[in-house]
Write an enzyme that holds these catalytic residues in place. Structure first.
Site, PDB file in Angstrom:
ATOM      1  N   PRO A  69      45.544  44.932  23.832  1.00 24.13           N
ATOM      2  CA  PRO A  69      46.065  43.945  24.785  1.00 24.13           C
ATOM      3  C   PRO A  69      45.000  43.223  25.614  1.00 24.13           C
ATOM      4  O   PRO A  69      45.322  42.258  26.308  1.00 24.13           O
ATOM      5  CB  PRO A  69      46.969  44.779  25.694  1.00 24.13           C
ATOM      6  CG  PRO A  69      46.442  46.173  25.597  1.00 24.13           C
ATOM      7  CD  PRO A  69      45.887  46.310  24.211  1.00 24.13           C
ATOM      8  N   TYR A  93      40.206  41.117  35.770  1.00 30.44           N
ATOM      9  CA  TYR A  93      39.762  42.068  34.741  1.00 30.44           C
ATOM     10  C   TYR A  93      38.572  42.827  35.321  1.00 30.44           C
ATOM     11  O   TYR A  93      37.534  42.226  35.602  1.00 30.44           O
ATOM     12  CB  TYR A  93      39.333  41.333  33.474  1.00 30.44           C
ATOM     13  CG  TYR A  93      40.477  40.758  32.655  1.00 30.44           C
ATOM     14  CD1 TYR A  93      41.096  39.567  33.008  1.00 30.44           C
ATOM     15  CD2 TYR A  93      40.926  41.411  31.498  1.00 30.44           C
ATOM     16  CE1 TYR A  93      42.136  39.044  32.250  1.00 30.44           C
ATOM     17  CE2 TYR A  93      41.966  40.889  30.730  1.00 30.44           C
ATOM     18  CZ  TYR A  93      42.560  39.710  31.109  1.00 30.44           C
ATOM     19  OH  TYR A  93      43.586  39.188  30.356  1.00 30.44           O
ATOM     20  N   TYR A 142      39.846  32.759  25.263  1.00 33.89           N
ATOM     21  CA  TYR A 142      40.995  33.168  26.080  1.00 33.89           C
ATOM     22  C   TYR A 142      42.078  32.088  26.083  1.00 33.89           C
ATOM     23  O   TYR A 142      43.272  32.382  25.974  1.00 33.89           O
ATOM     24  CB  TYR A 142      40.532  33.467  27.508  1.00 33.89           C
ATOM     25  CG  TYR A 142      41.517  34.292  28.313  1.00 33.89           C
ATOM     26  CD1 TYR A 142      41.440  35.677  28.329  1.00 33.89           C
ATOM     27  CD2 TYR A 142      42.519  33.681  29.062  1.00 33.89           C
ATOM     28  CE1 TYR A 142      42.341  36.440  29.062  1.00 33.89           C
ATOM     29  CE2 TYR A 142      43.421  34.434  29.800  1.00 33.89           C
ATOM     30  CZ  TYR A 142      43.329  35.813  29.796  1.00 33.89           C
ATOM     31  OH  TYR A 142      44.220  36.567  30.517  1.00 33.89           O
ATOM     32  N   LYS A 180      46.264  38.418  23.146  1.00 33.66           N
ATOM     33  CA  LYS A 180      46.375  37.565  21.964  1.00 33.66           C
ATOM     34  C   LYS A 180      47.615  37.814  21.105  1.00 33.66           C
ATOM     35  O   LYS A 180      47.917  37.021  20.206  1.00 33.66           O
ATOM     36  CB  LYS A 180      45.130  37.737  21.077  1.00 33.66           C
ATOM     37  CG  LYS A 180      43.878  37.106  21.665  1.00 33.66           C
ATOM     38  CD  LYS A 180      43.840  35.619  21.375  1.00 33.66           C
ATOM     39  CE  LYS A 180      42.827  34.844  22.158  1.00 33.66           C
ATOM     40  NZ  LYS A 180      43.395  34.146  23.329  1.00 33.66           N
ATOM     41  N   HIS A 231      47.541  29.099  34.917  1.00 30.48           N
ATOM     42  CA  HIS A 231      46.353  29.780  35.434  1.00 30.48           C
ATOM     43  C   HIS A 231      45.116  29.069  34.892  1.00 30.48           C
ATOM     44  O   HIS A 231      44.959  28.933  33.679  1.00 30.48           O
ATOM     45  CB  HIS A 231      46.326  31.250  35.006  1.00 30.48           C
ATOM     46  CG  HIS A 231      47.206  32.124  35.847  1.00 30.48           C
ATOM     47  ND1 HIS A 231      46.867  33.400  36.212  1.00 30.48           N
ATOM     48  CD2 HIS A 231      48.413  31.892  36.412  1.00 30.48           C
ATOM     49  CE1 HIS A 231      47.823  33.923  36.968  1.00 30.48           C
ATOM     50  NE2 HIS A 231      48.786  33.024  37.091  1.00 30.48           N
TER      51      HIS A 231
HETATM   52  C1  PHB Z   1      50.142  41.092  31.414  1.00 32.41           C
HETATM   53  O1  PHB Z   1      50.359  40.354  32.399  1.00 32.41           O
HETATM   54  O2  PHB Z   1      50.964  41.925  31.041  1.00 32.41           O
HETATM   55  C2  PHB Z   1      48.843  40.999  30.688  1.00 32.41           C
HETATM   56  C3  PHB Z   1      47.982  39.961  30.984  1.00 32.41           C
HETATM   57  C4  PHB Z   1      46.757  39.869  30.320  1.00 32.41           C
HETATM   58  C5  PHB Z   1      46.413  40.824  29.376  1.00 32.41           C
HETATM   59  C6  PHB Z   1      47.296  41.849  29.064  1.00 32.41           C
HETATM   60  C7  PHB Z   1      48.507  41.944  29.729  1.00 32.41           C
HETATM   61  O3  PHB Z   1      45.207  40.738  28.753  1.00 32.41           O
END
Ligand code: PHB
Length: 417
Positions: free
Chosen positions: A299, A208, A391, A303, A79
Protein backbone atom coordinates in the site's frame (compact mmCIF):
# COMPACT_ATOMS: atom_id res chain seq x y z
CA UNK A 1 -31.74 -27.99 -7.84
CA UNK A 2 -32.51 -27.66 -11.60
CA UNK A 3 -30.79 -30.21 -13.82
CA UNK A 4 -30.18 -27.71 -16.63
CA UNK A 5 -28.63 -24.36 -15.90
CA UNK A 6 -30.18 -21.27 -17.44
CA UNK A 7 -28.30 -19.94 -20.48
CA UNK A 8 -27.54 -16.22 -20.51
CA UNK A 9 -25.52 -14.35 -23.08
CA UNK A 10 -23.42 -11.21 -23.19
CA UNK A 11 -20.37 -9.92 -24.98
CA UNK A 12 -18.08 -9.37 -21.99
CA UNK A 13 -18.57 -11.40 -18.81
CA UNK A 14 -16.91 -9.48 -15.98
CA UNK A 15 -16.02 -11.51 -12.89
CA UNK A 16 -15.67 -9.17 -9.91
CA UNK A 17 -17.35 -5.89 -8.95
CA UNK A 18 -14.29 -4.09 -7.57
CA UNK A 19 -12.57 -1.08 -9.14
CA UNK A 20 -11.42 -3.01 -12.25
CA UNK A 21 -14.71 -4.81 -12.95
CA UNK A 22 -17.03 -1.88 -12.31
CA UNK A 23 -14.91 0.65 -14.19
CA UNK A 24 -14.64 -1.74 -17.15
CA UNK A 25 -18.41 -2.26 -17.13
CA UNK A 26 -18.95 1.50 -17.07
CA UNK A 27 -16.51 2.20 -19.93
CA UNK A 28 -17.81 -0.68 -22.07
CA UNK A 29 -21.39 0.52 -21.59
CA UNK A 30 -20.38 3.98 -22.80
CA UNK A 31 -18.87 2.28 -25.86
CA UNK A 32 -22.15 0.41 -26.45
CA UNK A 33 -20.66 -2.99 -25.55
CA UNK A 34 -23.01 -5.27 -23.66
CA UNK A 35 -21.61 -6.73 -20.41
CA UNK A 36 -22.62 -8.49 -17.20
CA UNK A 37 -20.81 -8.14 -13.85
CA UNK A 38 -20.98 -10.86 -11.21
CA UNK A 39 -19.52 -10.89 -7.69
CA UNK A 40 -19.62 -13.35 -4.82
CA UNK A 41 -19.90 -10.47 -2.37
CA UNK A 42 -23.07 -8.60 -1.48
CA UNK A 43 -23.42 -5.02 -2.65
CA UNK A 44 -23.35 -3.76 0.96
CA UNK A 45 -19.96 -5.47 1.58
CA UNK A 46 -18.47 -3.92 -1.53
CA UNK A 47 -19.75 -0.48 -0.60
CA UNK A 48 -18.41 -0.55 2.96
CA UNK A 49 -15.06 -2.40 2.85
CA UNK A 50 -12.31 0.00 3.82
CA UNK A 51 -9.39 0.37 1.40
CA UNK A 52 -6.89 3.06 0.43
CA UNK A 53 -7.99 6.44 -0.77
CA UNK A 54 -5.59 8.12 -3.18
CA UNK A 55 -6.70 8.64 -6.80
CA UNK A 56 -4.04 9.54 -9.36
CA UNK A 57 -4.63 12.43 -11.73
CA UNK A 58 -5.41 10.01 -14.60
CA UNK A 59 -8.01 8.15 -12.50
CA UNK A 60 -9.67 11.45 -11.57
CA UNK A 61 -9.64 12.57 -15.24
CA UNK A 62 -11.15 9.31 -16.43
CA UNK A 63 -13.90 9.40 -13.79
CA UNK A 64 -14.83 13.03 -14.38
CA UNK A 65 -14.79 12.89 -18.19
CA UNK A 66 -16.92 9.74 -18.24
CA UNK A 67 -19.62 11.10 -15.92
CA UNK A 68 -18.82 9.42 -12.58
CA UNK A 69 -16.80 12.21 -10.98
CA UNK A 70 -19.41 14.54 -9.49
CA UNK A 71 -19.21 13.30 -5.91
CA UNK A 72 -15.45 12.84 -6.16
CA UNK A 73 -15.06 16.51 -7.08
CA UNK A 74 -17.58 17.67 -4.47
CA UNK A 75 -16.59 15.45 -1.53
CA UNK A 76 -13.05 14.28 -2.35
CA UNK A 77 -10.13 16.51 -1.56
CA UNK A 78 -7.47 17.56 -4.06
CA UNK A 79 -4.00 17.07 -2.58
CA UNK A 80 -1.15 18.97 -4.16
CA UNK A 81 1.61 17.37 -2.16
CA UNK A 82 2.70 15.01 0.58
CA UNK A 83 5.10 15.41 3.48
CA UNK A 84 8.08 13.13 3.93
CA UNK A 85 8.96 13.18 7.59
CA UNK A 86 12.14 12.03 9.31
CA UNK A 87 14.19 13.07 12.38
CA UNK A 88 11.16 14.95 13.71
CA UNK A 89 10.68 17.31 10.76
CA UNK A 90 8.56 17.28 7.59
CA UNK A 91 9.60 18.21 4.08
CA UNK A 92 6.96 18.76 1.43
CA UNK A 93 6.90 17.36 -2.12
CA UNK A 94 4.96 19.84 -4.27
CA UNK A 95 3.22 17.87 -7.03
CA UNK A 96 1.92 20.62 -9.36
CA UNK A 97 5.22 22.53 -9.23
CA UNK A 98 7.14 19.37 -10.18
CA UNK A 99 4.71 17.66 -12.56
CA UNK A 100 1.68 19.88 -13.22
CA UNK A 101 -0.43 17.10 -11.72
CA UNK A 102 -2.08 16.32 -8.36
CA UNK A 103 -4.03 13.52 -6.63
CA UNK A 104 -7.41 13.30 -4.92
CA UNK A 105 -8.13 11.77 -1.53
CA UNK A 106 -11.42 9.91 -2.05
CA UNK A 107 -11.86 6.45 -0.49
CA UNK A 108 -12.08 3.42 -2.76
CA UNK A 109 -15.49 2.32 -1.47
CA UNK A 110 -16.88 5.73 -2.44
CA UNK A 111 -15.58 5.18 -5.98
CA UNK A 112 -17.32 1.80 -6.00
CA UNK A 113 -20.59 3.32 -4.76
CA UNK A 114 -20.47 5.87 -7.59
CA UNK A 115 -19.75 3.23 -10.24
CA UNK A 116 -22.50 0.90 -8.98
CA UNK A 117 -25.01 3.77 -8.93
CA UNK A 118 -24.02 4.81 -12.46
CA UNK A 119 -24.33 1.27 -13.83
CA UNK A 120 -27.70 0.69 -12.19
CA UNK A 121 -29.03 4.07 -13.39
CA UNK A 122 -27.96 3.11 -16.93
CA UNK A 123 -29.76 -0.25 -16.70
CA UNK A 124 -26.54 -2.24 -16.24
CA UNK A 125 -26.63 -5.93 -15.30
CA UNK A 126 -24.84 -6.41 -11.96
CA UNK A 127 -25.35 -9.63 -10.01
CA UNK A 128 -24.17 -9.66 -6.41
CA UNK A 129 -24.02 -12.57 -3.96
CA UNK A 130 -23.44 -15.29 -6.58
CA UNK A 131 -21.51 -18.47 -5.71
CA UNK A 132 -19.74 -21.46 -7.29
CA UNK A 133 -18.10 -19.30 -9.95
CA UNK A 134 -16.11 -21.07 -12.67
CA UNK A 135 -14.59 -19.97 -15.96
CA UNK A 136 -14.62 -22.37 -18.90
CA UNK A 137 -13.55 -22.79 -22.55
CA UNK A 138 -11.34 -19.69 -22.53
CA UNK A 139 -9.18 -21.17 -25.30
CA UNK A 140 -12.21 -21.18 -27.63
CA UNK A 141 -13.98 -18.19 -29.17
CA UNK A 142 -17.06 -18.90 -27.06
CA UNK A 143 -15.96 -19.03 -23.43
CA UNK A 144 -18.43 -18.91 -20.56
CA UNK A 145 -18.72 -18.22 -16.87
CA UNK A 146 -20.89 -20.46 -14.74
CA UNK A 147 -22.25 -19.53 -11.35
CA UNK A 148 -25.20 -19.92 -9.02
CA UNK A 149 -27.31 -16.84 -8.41
CA UNK A 150 -28.31 -15.70 -4.93
CA UNK A 151 -31.75 -17.39 -5.34
CA UNK A 152 -30.14 -20.75 -6.24
CA UNK A 153 -30.58 -20.53 -10.03
CA UNK A 154 -27.63 -22.02 -11.87
CA UNK A 155 -26.47 -19.96 -14.85
CA UNK A 156 -24.09 -20.44 -17.76
CA UNK A 157 -23.17 -17.01 -19.10
CA UNK A 158 -21.82 -17.36 -22.66
CA UNK A 159 -19.70 -14.52 -23.95
CA UNK A 160 -16.95 -13.53 -26.36
CA UNK A 161 -14.51 -12.41 -23.68
CA UNK A 162 -14.11 -13.00 -19.94
CA UNK A 163 -12.63 -10.15 -17.89
CA UNK A 164 -11.06 -11.57 -14.72
CA UNK A 165 -11.40 -8.77 -12.17
CA UNK A 166 -11.97 -10.88 -9.06
CA UNK A 167 -8.92 -9.91 -7.05
CA UNK A 168 -5.99 -11.84 -5.66
CA UNK A 169 -8.15 -14.58 -4.10
CA UNK A 170 -10.49 -15.04 -7.08
CA UNK A 171 -10.91 -17.97 -9.46
CA UNK A 172 -9.81 -16.20 -12.66
CA UNK A 173 -6.10 -16.11 -11.87
CA UNK A 174 -6.14 -19.87 -11.29
CA UNK A 175 -7.78 -20.42 -14.70
CA UNK A 176 -4.36 -19.70 -16.24
CA UNK A 177 -2.60 -23.09 -16.08
CA UNK A 178 0.55 -23.22 -13.94
CA UNK A 179 2.73 -24.31 -16.85
CA UNK A 180 1.54 -21.35 -18.95
CA UNK A 181 2.35 -18.60 -16.50
CA UNK A 182 5.11 -17.12 -14.40
CA UNK A 183 4.20 -15.85 -10.91
CA UNK A 184 6.45 -13.06 -9.65
CA UNK A 185 6.05 -12.79 -5.89
CA UNK A 186 7.75 -10.78 -3.17
CA UNK A 187 6.78 -10.82 0.52
CA UNK A 188 7.89 -7.91 2.70
CA UNK A 189 8.86 -8.53 6.32
CA UNK A 190 6.34 -5.88 7.43
CA UNK A 191 2.62 -5.35 7.88
CA UNK A 192 0.67 -2.13 8.32
CA UNK A 193 -1.36 -1.65 11.48
CA UNK A 194 -4.26 0.46 10.22
CA UNK A 195 -6.71 2.43 12.35
CA UNK A 196 -9.76 4.57 11.79
CA UNK A 197 -10.17 7.18 14.51
CA UNK A 198 -12.81 9.75 15.39
CA UNK A 199 -10.46 12.67 15.66
CA UNK A 200 -9.81 16.00 13.99
CA UNK A 201 -7.36 16.20 11.09
CA UNK A 202 -3.71 16.36 12.14
CA UNK A 203 -2.31 17.53 8.80
CA UNK A 204 -3.74 18.98 5.57
CA UNK A 205 -1.73 16.54 3.47
CA UNK A 206 -0.58 12.94 3.94
CA UNK A 207 2.49 12.50 6.12
CA UNK A 208 4.81 9.58 5.24
CA UNK A 209 7.15 9.13 8.19
CA UNK A 210 10.50 7.38 8.61
CA UNK A 211 11.59 6.75 12.19
CA UNK A 212 13.93 4.37 13.95
CA UNK A 213 10.80 2.63 15.31
CA UNK A 214 9.55 2.12 11.73
CA UNK A 215 7.22 3.73 9.22
CA UNK A 216 4.01 5.64 9.98
CA UNK A 217 1.44 7.28 7.69
CA UNK A 218 -1.04 9.95 8.70
CA UNK A 219 -3.97 10.07 6.28
CA UNK A 220 -7.53 11.29 6.58
CA UNK A 221 -11.08 10.48 5.58
CA UNK A 222 -13.21 13.43 6.67
CA UNK A 223 -12.63 16.43 8.96
CA UNK A 224 -13.76 14.20 11.86
CA UNK A 225 -12.50 10.72 10.83
CA UNK A 226 -8.81 9.94 10.35
CA UNK A 227 -6.97 6.99 8.80
CA UNK A 228 -3.50 6.19 10.10
CA UNK A 229 -1.06 3.33 9.78
CA UNK A 230 2.16 2.21 11.39
CA UNK A 231 4.56 -0.51 10.34
CA UNK A 232 4.26 -3.70 12.40
CA UNK A 233 5.11 -7.38 12.28
CA UNK A 234 2.86 -8.99 9.62
CA UNK A 235 1.76 -11.53 12.27
CA UNK A 236 0.85 -8.82 14.81
CA UNK A 237 -2.45 -9.43 16.63
CA UNK A 238 -4.40 -6.13 16.67
CA UNK A 239 -6.50 -7.24 19.64
CA UNK A 240 -3.39 -6.96 21.83
CA UNK A 241 -3.35 -3.18 21.35
CA UNK A 242 -5.57 -0.79 23.31
CA UNK A 243 -6.12 2.80 22.18
CA UNK A 244 -3.49 4.25 24.54
CA UNK A 245 -0.78 1.89 23.27
CA UNK A 246 -1.62 2.64 19.62
CA UNK A 247 -1.51 6.42 20.14
CA UNK A 248 1.76 6.14 22.06
CA UNK A 249 3.34 4.16 19.21
CA UNK A 250 2.11 6.62 16.56
CA UNK A 251 3.26 9.60 18.63
CA UNK A 252 6.70 8.08 19.15
CA UNK A 253 7.10 7.79 15.38
CA UNK A 254 5.78 11.19 14.23
CA UNK A 255 6.88 13.36 17.16
CA UNK A 256 8.97 16.46 16.61
CA UNK A 257 8.89 20.16 15.58
CA UNK A 258 5.40 21.60 15.90
CA UNK A 259 3.52 18.53 14.69
CA UNK A 260 0.57 17.66 16.94
CA UNK A 261 -1.08 14.28 16.50
CA UNK A 262 -4.78 14.85 17.21
CA UNK A 263 -6.20 11.81 18.97
CA UNK A 264 -9.66 10.34 19.54
CA UNK A 265 -11.55 7.05 19.91
CA UNK A 266 -10.27 4.29 17.59
CA UNK A 267 -13.31 2.77 15.87
CA UNK A 268 -11.60 0.22 13.60
CA UNK A 269 -8.23 -1.53 13.54
CA UNK A 270 -6.55 -4.26 11.52
CA UNK A 271 -3.25 -5.52 10.13
CA UNK A 272 -2.64 -5.35 6.38
CA UNK A 273 -0.05 -7.67 4.81
CA UNK A 274 2.49 -6.24 2.37
CA UNK A 275 3.29 -8.16 -0.76
CA UNK A 276 4.03 -7.73 -4.42
CA UNK A 277 2.75 -10.08 -7.11
CA UNK A 278 2.55 -10.05 -10.91
CA UNK A 279 1.25 -12.79 -13.19
CA UNK A 280 2.78 -13.10 -16.66
CA UNK A 281 1.06 -13.17 -19.09
CA UNK A 282 -2.03 -11.21 -17.99
CA UNK A 283 -4.25 -13.15 -20.40
CA UNK A 284 -4.97 -16.71 -21.46
CA UNK A 285 -7.01 -17.26 -24.61
CA UNK A 286 -10.19 -15.20 -24.19
CA UNK A 287 -9.59 -14.55 -20.48
CA UNK A 288 -8.07 -11.15 -19.65
CA UNK A 289 -6.97 -10.40 -16.08
CA UNK A 290 -7.13 -6.87 -14.66
CA UNK A 291 -6.49 -5.25 -11.28
CA UNK A 292 -5.58 -7.37 -8.25
CA UNK A 293 -6.41 -10.57 -10.17
CA UNK A 294 -3.24 -9.86 -12.16
CA UNK A 295 -1.07 -8.03 -9.65
CA UNK A 296 -0.78 -6.90 -6.04
CA UNK A 297 1.25 -3.98 -4.72
CA UNK A 298 2.06 -3.01 -1.14
CA UNK A 299 0.00 0.00 0.00
CA UNK A 300 2.95 2.39 0.35
CA UNK A 301 2.61 3.87 -3.14
CA UNK A 302 -1.24 3.94 -3.08
CA UNK A 303 -1.21 2.27 -6.49
CA UNK A 304 -3.71 -0.62 -6.17
CA UNK A 305 -6.93 1.03 -7.35
CA UNK A 306 -5.10 3.20 -9.85
CA UNK A 307 -3.47 0.21 -11.53
CA UNK A 308 -6.87 -1.47 -11.78
CA UNK A 309 -8.32 1.59 -13.50
CA UNK A 310 -5.33 1.90 -15.86
CA UNK A 311 -5.59 -1.81 -16.78
CA UNK A 312 -9.24 -1.56 -17.77
CA UNK A 313 -8.69 1.70 -19.65
CA UNK A 314 -6.27 -0.26 -21.85
CA UNK A 315 -8.54 -3.31 -21.96
CA UNK A 316 -11.58 -1.25 -22.94
CA UNK A 317 -9.69 0.26 -25.88
CA UNK A 318 -8.73 -3.25 -27.01
CA UNK A 319 -12.31 -4.56 -26.67
CA UNK A 320 -13.67 -1.62 -28.68
CA UNK A 321 -11.19 -2.51 -31.42
CA UNK A 322 -12.46 -6.11 -31.33
CA UNK A 323 -16.19 -5.43 -31.27
CA UNK A 324 -16.25 -2.33 -33.49
CA UNK A 325 -13.51 -3.15 -35.96
CA UNK A 326 -13.22 -6.91 -35.75
CA UNK A 327 -9.52 -6.95 -34.87
CA UNK A 328 -7.87 -8.76 -31.96
CA UNK A 329 -4.66 -6.80 -32.47
CA UNK A 330 -4.99 -4.68 -29.31
CA UNK A 331 -6.24 -7.61 -27.23
CA UNK A 332 -3.12 -9.51 -28.23
CA UNK A 333 -0.91 -6.73 -26.86
CA UNK A 334 -3.12 -5.90 -23.81
CA UNK A 335 -0.99 -7.74 -21.25
CA UNK A 336 2.30 -6.27 -22.48
CA UNK A 337 0.88 -2.74 -22.55
CA UNK A 338 -0.63 -3.04 -19.07
CA UNK A 339 2.44 -4.76 -17.58
CA UNK A 340 4.66 -1.84 -18.52
CA UNK A 341 2.82 0.36 -16.00
CA UNK A 342 2.45 -2.48 -13.48
CA UNK A 343 6.22 -2.94 -13.22
CA UNK A 344 6.83 0.80 -12.86
CA UNK A 345 4.29 0.77 -10.02
CA UNK A 346 5.89 -2.33 -8.48
CA UNK A 347 9.23 -0.59 -8.46
CA UNK A 348 7.79 2.63 -7.02
CA UNK A 349 5.86 0.80 -4.28
CA UNK A 350 8.88 -1.34 -3.38
CA UNK A 351 11.15 1.73 -3.39
CA UNK A 352 8.88 3.86 -1.16
CA UNK A 353 8.62 0.85 1.17
CA UNK A 354 12.39 0.28 1.29
CA UNK A 355 13.14 3.97 1.85
CA UNK A 356 10.66 4.45 4.71
CA UNK A 357 10.36 1.09 6.54
CA UNK A 358 12.77 -0.42 9.03
CA UNK A 359 13.80 -3.96 8.14
CA UNK A 360 13.76 -6.41 11.08
CA UNK A 361 17.54 -6.89 10.82
CA UNK A 362 18.37 -3.23 10.14
CA UNK A 363 21.50 -1.85 11.79
CA UNK A 364 22.72 1.71 12.37
CA UNK A 365 24.28 1.78 8.90
CA UNK A 366 20.94 0.93 7.25
CA UNK A 367 19.10 3.68 9.14
CA UNK A 368 21.71 6.33 8.27
CA UNK A 369 21.73 5.21 4.63
CA UNK A 370 17.92 5.61 4.50
CA UNK A 371 18.25 9.15 5.87
CA UNK A 372 20.77 9.89 3.12
CA UNK A 373 18.28 8.63 0.57
CA UNK A 374 15.41 10.69 2.04
CA UNK A 375 17.60 13.81 1.95
CA UNK A 376 18.45 13.20 -1.69
CA UNK A 377 14.79 12.83 -2.61
CA UNK A 378 13.43 15.76 -0.63
CA UNK A 379 16.25 18.25 -1.24
CA UNK A 380 16.72 17.71 -4.96
CA UNK A 381 14.40 18.67 -7.82
CA UNK A 382 15.45 15.55 -9.73
CA UNK A 383 14.79 13.27 -6.74
CA UNK A 384 11.48 14.79 -5.75
CA UNK A 385 10.31 14.90 -9.37
CA UNK A 386 10.65 11.12 -9.63
CA UNK A 387 8.54 10.70 -6.50
CA UNK A 388 5.94 13.26 -7.65
CA UNK A 389 5.69 11.77 -11.16
CA UNK A 390 5.19 8.26 -9.89
CA UNK A 391 2.81 9.25 -7.07
CA UNK A 392 0.53 11.36 -9.29
CA UNK A 393 0.67 8.60 -11.91
CA UNK A 394 1.98 8.04 -15.39
CA UNK A 395 -0.29 8.83 -18.35
CA UNK A 396 -2.71 6.11 -19.39
CA UNK A 397 -1.55 4.70 -22.71
CA UNK A 398 -3.70 5.59 -25.68
CA UNK A 399 -3.87 2.70 -28.11
CA UNK A 400 -7.22 3.30 -29.85
CA UNK A 401 -8.05 6.88 -30.88
CA UNK A 402 -11.69 5.90 -31.53
CA UNK A 403 -12.20 4.66 -27.96
CA UNK A 404 -14.46 6.27 -25.35
CA UNK A 405 -11.44 6.51 -23.08
CA UNK A 406 -9.35 8.33 -25.70
CA UNK A 407 -11.13 11.64 -25.03
CA UNK A 408 -10.37 11.42 -21.33
CA UNK A 409 -6.72 10.57 -21.75
CA UNK A 410 -6.13 12.87 -24.75
CA UNK A 411 -5.91 15.69 -22.24
CA UNK A 412 -2.84 14.05 -20.69
CA UNK A 413 0.52 13.58 -22.35
CA UNK A 414 -0.38 10.09 -23.61
CA UNK A 415 2.27 7.95 -25.21
CA UNK A 416 1.25 6.11 -28.37
CA UNK A 417 3.15 2.86 -28.66
C1 PHB B 1 -5.18 5.79 2.88
O1 PHB B 1 -5.63 6.94 3.06
O2 PHB B 1 -5.79 4.80 3.26
C2 PHB B 1 -3.86 5.61 2.22
C3 PHB B 1 -3.24 6.69 1.64
C4 PHB B 1 -1.99 6.53 1.03
C5 PHB B 1 -1.38 5.29 1.02
C6 PHB B 1 -2.02 4.19 1.59
C7 PHB B 1 -3.26 4.36 2.20
O3 PHB B 1 -0.16 5.15 0.45
Amino acid sequence: MNATPRSDRTRVAIVGAGPAGLMLSHLLALAGIDNVVIDVRERADIETTLRAGILEQGTVDLMTTTGVGDRLLAEGKRHEGIAIRSRGASRRIDFPALTGRAVHLYPQHEVLKDLIAARLAAGGDLRFGVRDVGVQDVMSESPSVRFTEADGTRVVLSCAVVAGCDGSQGVCRTAVPRDRRTDYFHAYPHGWFGILAEAPTSADELVYTHSDRGFALISSRTPTVQRMYFQCDPAEDPSGWDDARIWAELRARVDGDDFVLREGPIVQRGVIPMRSYVIDPMSHGRLFLAGDAAHTVPPTGAKGLNLAVADVAVLCQALERLFHQGSTELLDSYGRTAADRVWRAQHFSWWMTSMLHTDPGADAFDLRRQLGEIDQITDSVAGSTYLAEAYTGWPIVRTNPDSVVAGAIATTAGRTP
